[in-house]
Design a protein around this motif. Structure first.
Motif, PDB file in Angstrom:
ATOM      1  N   SER A 264       0.822  -1.200   0.000  1.00 25.67           N
ATOM      2  CA  SER A 264       0.000   0.000   0.000  1.00 25.67           C
ATOM      3  C   SER A 264       0.857   1.252   0.000  1.00 25.67           C
ATOM      4  CB  SER A 264      -0.910   0.018   1.236  1.00 25.67           C
ATOM      5  OG  SER A 264      -1.670   1.208   1.279  1.00 25.67           O
ATOM      6  N   ASP A 265       0.458   2.223  -0.817  1.00 23.94           N
ATOM      7  CA  ASP A 265       1.096   3.544  -0.790  1.00 23.94           C
ATOM      8  C   ASP A 265       0.282   4.511   0.071  1.00 23.94           C
ATOM      9  OD1 ASP A 265      -1.132   4.299  -2.281  1.00 23.94           O
ATOM     10  OD2 ASP A 265      -0.013   4.987  -4.020  1.00 23.94           O
ATOM     11  N   THR A 266      -0.737   4.005   0.759  1.00 21.30           N
ATOM     12  CA  THR A 266      -1.750   4.847   1.394  1.00 21.30           C
ATOM     13  C   THR A 266      -1.865   4.586   2.883  1.00 21.30           C
ATOM     14  OG1 THR A 266      -2.986   4.781  -0.682  1.00 21.30           O
ATOM     15  CG2 THR A 266      -4.207   5.461   1.261  1.00 21.30           C
ATOM     16  N   SER A 267      -2.101   5.666   3.631  1.00 22.15           N
ATOM     17  CA  SER A 267      -2.350   5.566   5.063  1.00 22.15           C
ATOM     18  C   SER A 267      -3.511   6.487   5.411  1.00 22.15           C
ATOM     19  CB  SER A 267      -1.098   5.990   5.842  1.00 22.15           C
ATOM     20  OG  SER A 267      -1.350   5.999   7.227  1.00 22.15           O
ATOM     21  N   HIS A 268      -4.311   6.115   6.394  1.00 15.40           N
ATOM     22  CA  HIS A 268      -5.360   7.001   6.905  1.00 15.40           C
ATOM     23  C   HIS A 268      -4.721   7.951   7.900  1.00 15.40           C
ATOM     24  CE1 HIS A 268      -9.177   5.472   5.318  1.00 15.40           C
ATOM     25  NE2 HIS A 268      -8.586   4.297   5.306  1.00 15.40           N
ATOM     26  N   GLY A 269      -4.460   9.178   7.480  1.00 11.65           N
ATOM     27  CA  GLY A 269      -3.913  10.190   8.367  1.00 11.65           C
ATOM     28  C   GLY A 269      -2.415  10.369   8.216  1.00 11.65           C
ATOM     29  N   SER A 270      -1.921  11.457   8.834  1.00 16.48           N
ATOM     30  CA  SER A 270      -0.506  11.803   8.833  1.00 16.48           C
ATOM     31  C   SER A 270       0.015  11.694  10.257  1.00 16.48           C
ATOM     32  CB  SER A 270      -0.340  13.230   8.302  1.00 16.48           C
ATOM     33  OG  SER A 270       1.001  13.625   8.402  1.00 16.48           O
ATOM     34  N   TYR A 271       1.223  11.156  10.425  1.00 17.94           N
ATOM     35  CA  TYR A 271       1.706  10.890  11.782  1.00 17.94           C
ATOM     36  C   TYR A 271       3.096  11.467  12.028  1.00 17.94           C
ATOM     37  CZ  TYR A 271      -2.403   8.140  11.420  1.00 17.94           C
ATOM     38  OH  TYR A 271      -3.712   7.780  11.218  1.00 17.94           O
ATOM     39  N   GLY A 272       3.478  12.450  11.235  1.00 14.35           N
ATOM     40  CA  GLY A 272       4.717  13.194  11.455  1.00 14.35           C
ATOM     41  C   GLY A 272       4.331  14.628  11.746  1.00 14.35           C
ATOM     42  N   GLU A 273       4.899  15.580  10.973  1.00 13.73           N
ATOM     43  CA  GLU A 273       4.450  16.963  11.059  1.00 13.73           C
ATOM     44  C   GLU A 273       3.027  17.035  10.515  1.00 13.73           C
ATOM     45  OE1 GLU A 273       7.145  19.824   9.371  1.00 13.73           O
ATOM     46  OE2 GLU A 273       8.846  18.548   9.891  1.00 13.73           O
ATOM     47  N   ASP A 274       2.264  18.031  10.944  1.00 17.85           N
ATOM     48  CA  ASP A 274       0.847  18.136  10.551  1.00 17.85           C
ATOM     49  C   ASP A 274       0.103  16.844  10.865  1.00 17.85           C
ATOM     50  OD1 ASP A 274       1.325  20.709   9.505  1.00 17.85           O
ATOM     51  OD2 ASP A 274       1.927  19.848   7.572  1.00 17.85           O
ATOM     52  N   ALA A 275       0.354  16.302  12.032  1.00 15.92           N
ATOM     53  CA  ALA A 275      -0.176  14.996  12.414  1.00 15.92           C
ATOM     54  C   ALA A 275      -1.694  15.014  12.594  1.00 15.92           C
ATOM     55  CB  ALA A 275       0.484  14.529  13.707  1.00 15.92           C
ATOM     56  N   SER A 276      -2.290  13.868  12.288  1.00 14.93           N
ATOM     57  CA  SER A 276      -3.700  13.660  12.572  1.00 14.93           C
ATOM     58  C   SER A 276      -3.874  13.472  14.069  1.00 14.93           C
ATOM     59  CB  SER A 276      -4.202  12.418  11.833  1.00 14.93           C
ATOM     60  OG  SER A 276      -4.056  12.586  10.451  1.00 14.93           O
ATOM     61  N   SER A 277      -4.983  13.926  14.574  1.00 13.13           N
ATOM     62  CA  SER A 277      -5.262  13.809  16.006  1.00 13.13           C
ATOM     63  C   SER A 277      -5.775  12.416  16.328  1.00 13.13           C
ATOM     64  CB  SER A 277      -6.312  14.842  16.422  1.00 13.13           C
ATOM     65  OG  SER A 277      -6.781  14.570  17.731  1.00 13.13           O
ATOM     66  N   PRO A 278      -5.344  11.844  17.457  1.00 11.14           N
ATOM     67  CA  PRO A 278      -5.902  10.551  17.855  1.00 11.14           C
ATOM     68  C   PRO A 278      -7.373  10.653  18.242  1.00 11.14           C
ATOM     69  CG  PRO A 278      -4.373  11.371  19.519  1.00 11.14           C
ATOM     70  CD  PRO A 278      -4.307  12.310  18.369  1.00 11.14           C
ATOM     71  N   LEU A 279      -7.893  11.884  18.379  1.00 12.89           N
ATOM     72  CA  LEU A 279      -9.316  12.065  18.679  1.00 12.89           C
ATOM     73  C   LEU A 279     -10.180  11.927  17.432  1.00 12.89           C
ATOM     74  CD1 LEU A 279      -9.054  15.072  21.153  1.00 12.89           C
ATOM     75  CD2 LEU A 279      -9.236  12.624  21.690  1.00 12.89           C
TER      76      LEU A 279
ATOM     77  N   VAL B 122      -3.304   9.760   3.054  1.00 10.77           N
ATOM     78  CA  VAL B 122      -1.971  10.283   2.778  1.00 10.77           C
ATOM     79  C   VAL B 122      -1.235   9.198   2.003  1.00 10.77           C
ATOM     80  CG1 VAL B 122       0.180  11.068   3.833  1.00 10.77           C
ATOM     81  CG2 VAL B 122      -2.007  11.646   4.892  1.00 10.77           C
ATOM     82  N   SER B 123      -0.538   9.588   0.923  1.00 17.01           N
ATOM     83  CA  SER B 123       0.124   8.560   0.118  1.00 17.01           C
ATOM     84  C   SER B 123       1.571   8.924  -0.184  1.00 17.01           C
ATOM     85  CB  SER B 123      -0.640   8.339  -1.184  1.00 17.01           C
ATOM     86  OG  SER B 123      -0.621   9.508  -1.958  1.00 17.01           O
ATOM     87  N   ASP B 124       2.348   7.882  -0.432  1.00 19.11           N
ATOM     88  CA  ASP B 124       3.747   8.003  -0.809  1.00 19.11           C
ATOM     89  C   ASP B 124       4.033   6.806  -1.720  1.00 19.11           C
ATOM     90  OD1 ASP B 124       6.312   8.968  -0.904  1.00 19.11           O
ATOM     91  OD2 ASP B 124       6.772   8.609   1.213  1.00 19.11           O
TER      92      ASP B 124
END
Length: 195
Positions: free
Chosen positions: A102-117, A126-128
């Motif tokens: 997969s090149d895809t993730s639900h949310g960003s977890y570095g800078e501009d991170a998605s909130s765990p809420l 988010v893809s790479d």
């Protein structure tokens, strides 16, 4: 050829024959696309000649995502490929069963991170891109995550999770996967990589 066919049960022969007919009708150039198969947004799925898939494969493409597969790729049962940008797979690749790429993730977890809420499913995709070179062999239950390149001729051992790029012509294992051997073309042997 007959001896190979006789290794299967009658029901397997029937299912493969049915899949073979549907392959020739709906997947021109492919060798055998076994049923059942699920493809979301088929317009983004491009494959070369000689494609062979196992049963219960899922190919999911979101938005403008693309999955490109080269010639003569063999994909095992229960393989799951996901793209919202680009997953590129080279020629002559062999994937065992239960592979996830997969090149895809639900949310960003570095800078501009998605909130765990935030609910995981409501977080932005988010893809790479992922690139897998020619003649790569992925063992049973391998996971390949976004932003990874696997060099040509490499082997990834069963159960490994590829989170970082791997060089060409290596054997990698573990979670996260790391190269443990590389092929020496002079001696024609796989040599241990010192830690």
């Amino acid at each position: 050829m007959i001896n190979e066919i006789l290794k299967y049960s009658f029901s397997d022969i029937f299912r493969m024959s049915f899949s073979f007919i549907l392959t020739k009708l709906f997947y021109p150039g492919a060798m055998l696309v076994r049923r059942p198969i699920s493809i979301r947004q088929k317009r983004g799925f491009h494959y070369g000649k000689g494609l062979s898939t196992g049963k219960n494969c899922r190919i999911e493409i979101f938005g403008d995502g693309v999955i490109e597969m080269g010639d003569r790729c063999q994909i095992g049962d229960n393989t799951h490929l996901v793209s919202s940008q680009l997953v590129k797979i080279g020629n002559d690749c062999l994937f065992a069963s239960k592979i996830f790429v997969s090149d895809t993730s639900h949310g960003s977890y570095g800078e501009d991170a998605s909130s765990p809420l935030d609910l995981p499913n409501s977080r932005p995709l988010v893809s790479d891109p992922v690139e897998i070179g020619d003649r790569v062999w992925l063992g049973e239950n391998v996971v390949v995550l976004g932003g990874v390149t696997i060099g040509e001729g490499s082997i990834v051992g069963a159960g490994s999770v590829v989170t970082k790029s791997l060089p060409a012509n290596c054997i990698a294992v573990g979670s996260p996967a790391r190269p443990i051997k590389r092929f020496n073309f002079d001696s024609k042997t796989w040599e241990k990589i010192p830690r």
